[in-house]
Design an enzyme around this catalytic site. Structure first.
Site, PDB file in Angstrom:
ATOM      1  N   GLU A  27      46.856  39.390  36.731  1.00  0.00           N
ATOM      2  CA  GLU A  27      46.325  40.299  37.506  1.00  0.00           C
ATOM      3  C   GLU A  27      44.588  40.952  38.404  1.00  0.00           C
ATOM      4  O   GLU A  27      44.646  41.360  39.108  1.00  0.00           O
ATOM      5  CB  GLU A  27      46.871  41.824  37.232  1.00  0.00           C
ATOM      6  CG  GLU A  27      48.429  42.233  37.512  1.00  0.00           C
ATOM      7  CD  GLU A  27      49.242  41.818  38.484  1.00  0.00           C
ATOM      8  OE1 GLU A  27      48.707  41.742  39.552  1.00  0.00           O
ATOM      9  OE2 GLU A  27      50.436  41.034  38.631  1.00  0.00           O
ATOM     10  N   HIS A  30      43.949  38.572  41.249  1.00  0.00           N
ATOM     11  CA  HIS A  30      44.245  39.640  42.762  1.00  0.00           C
ATOM     12  C   HIS A  30      42.974  40.345  43.104  1.00  0.00           C
ATOM     13  O   HIS A  30      42.688  40.677  43.887  1.00  0.00           O
ATOM     14  CB  HIS A  30      45.907  39.478  42.649  1.00  0.00           C
ATOM     15  CG  HIS A  30      46.603  39.674  42.724  1.00  0.00           C
ATOM     16  ND1 HIS A  30      47.022  38.374  43.286  1.00  0.00           N
ATOM     17  CD2 HIS A  30      47.491  39.208  41.698  1.00  0.00           C
ATOM     18  CE1 HIS A  30      47.913  37.179  43.018  1.00  0.00           C
ATOM     19  NE2 HIS A  30      48.731  38.110  42.597  1.00  0.00           N
TER      20      HIS A  30
END
Length: 378
Positions: A27, A30
């Protein structure tokens, strides 16, 4: 009570530690690329469901740890949900000054970069761990020389002889007998090509390892390839090999390529009828393996983290809506067409992807608990 505490410390804690690191890195990939591209980020969550702990940073992003620690997500401003399904009316709901920072308003190549960053971060984590372990600890190795060829074996039929020195398997360099064993073991009933040295000449042999079932040190059944060769290992044969920084880069890339290729071949077996469903695993099996590996020490658990990170990165690149690979398919189609797919088509795809991922989760959970623990249908 003691049994529960033992189970918690032995299996759940190592599993959650490994999973949390992998999810956080994914994550964060991202998140960082989104920030670099000026995307407004609503939430960065480790886990799903109800928030347990959370705080807001100066950019307005909500950082949270949630109740179900089996994944995570980065939600951008303008997304309808944690799966990053865009809200077509988002531009009308937000401050006009914020509109240029909506993920949906970024150009298609920026969106592709943001989506691809998660799996790439997983691959980078794998590379860094394997590279650091190789530089820091080196590897113990044994000369890749055949000691014995069993009568009636695949190796004998293919023409292997005692004294042959294995140089490569399917193009992967063999630096030790352990490499040769691993390359063969991970190719049950799949054709492999051996390059070997014999009497000063190089020869090439093609063979198909037979599939056999064995038990590892923890009693888990594994389906591996075997060709029927062995060698006696004396203490003097074992050496510690420490590659230099540059050589270690090539060795690490080769290891990652090997893992990716063998993982793809493993999944491909199911399309040709060679797959063994008992080898598939979900969260329960990963937790069990994490607990078992943790008993071997911290280094073994770190190595497992690298392998799982790579596999999760590969899994997320599958072209299934709900996964990063599904988003990439949408954006690549948009790049080719010059315009995005309709919201109706995207929503249908996300529903299909959700159903597929949910079915896979249910199947692997069933497989973990029924096949692995109760032995039904064995």
């Amino acid at each position: 009570m003691f049994d529960f505490v033992f189970w918690l410390l032995s299996y759940v804690v190592p599993f959650l530690a490994v999973l949390t690191v992998i999810v956080f890195v994914h994550e964060m990939g991202h998140y960082l690329v989104a920030r670099w591209n000026g995307v407004a980020i609503h939430t960065f969550s480790i886990g799903f469901g109800r928030e347990l702990i959370g705080w807001n940073d100066k950019h307005g992003t909500r950082w949270r740890i949630s109740a179900v620690p089996l994944g995570g997500y980065v939600r951008f401003v303008g997304d309808m949900n944690a799966a990053s399904l865009p809200d077509p009316a988002a531009a009308e709901k937000v401050d006009p000054a914020l509109a240029p920072h909506l993920f949906v308003n970024k150009n298609v190549w920026q969106r592709i970069a943001v989506v691809a960053a998660g799996p790439i971060a997983n691959v980078l984590l794998t590379f860094l761990i394997l590279y650091a372990l190789l530089l820091g600890y080196g590897r113990y190795t044994v000369p890749p020389v055949i000691g014995e060829v069993l009568p009636g074996s695949v190796a004998e039929a293919a023409g292997l002889e005692p004294g042959d020195t294995i140089q490569s398997v399917d193009g992967y360099a063999v630096r030790g007998f352990e490499d040769f064993q691993r390359y063969v073991a991970t190719a049950p009933e799949r054709q492999v090509t051996l390059s070997l040295a014999r009497d000063g000449a190089t020869e090439t042999l093609i063979l198909v390892p037979e599939a056999v079932e064995t038990e590892d040190r923890f009693g888990n059944t594994q389906r591996i390839g075997r060709i029927g060769v062995s060698r006696d290992i004396a203490e003097a044969d074992v050496t510690l090999y420490r590659p230099g920084p540059v050589e270690a880069v090539g060795m690490t890339f080769e290891e990652i390529r090997f893992i990716v290729e063998r993982t793809a071949a493993f999944l491909g077996d199911f399309f040709v009828g060679r797959g063994d469903v008992e080898q598939l695993g979900g969260p329960v099996k990963v937790a069990k393996v994490s607990g078992e590996v943790a008993t071997l020490g911290v280094i073994a658990l770190i190595n497992l983290t690298a392998l799982l990170s790579l596999n999760i990165g590969i899994f997320n690149l599958l072209p299934i809506p709900m996964l990063d690979g599904g988003h990439l398919v949408y954006y690549l189609l948009e790049a080719v067409r010059g315009r995005p797919l309709s919201m109706k088509v995207q929503e249908i795809g996300f529903r299909f992807g959700f159903a597929l991922v949910l079915a896979l989760m249910v199947f692997t959970l069933f497989n973990d608990t029924i096949f692995a623990y109760f032995g039904i249908f064995r």
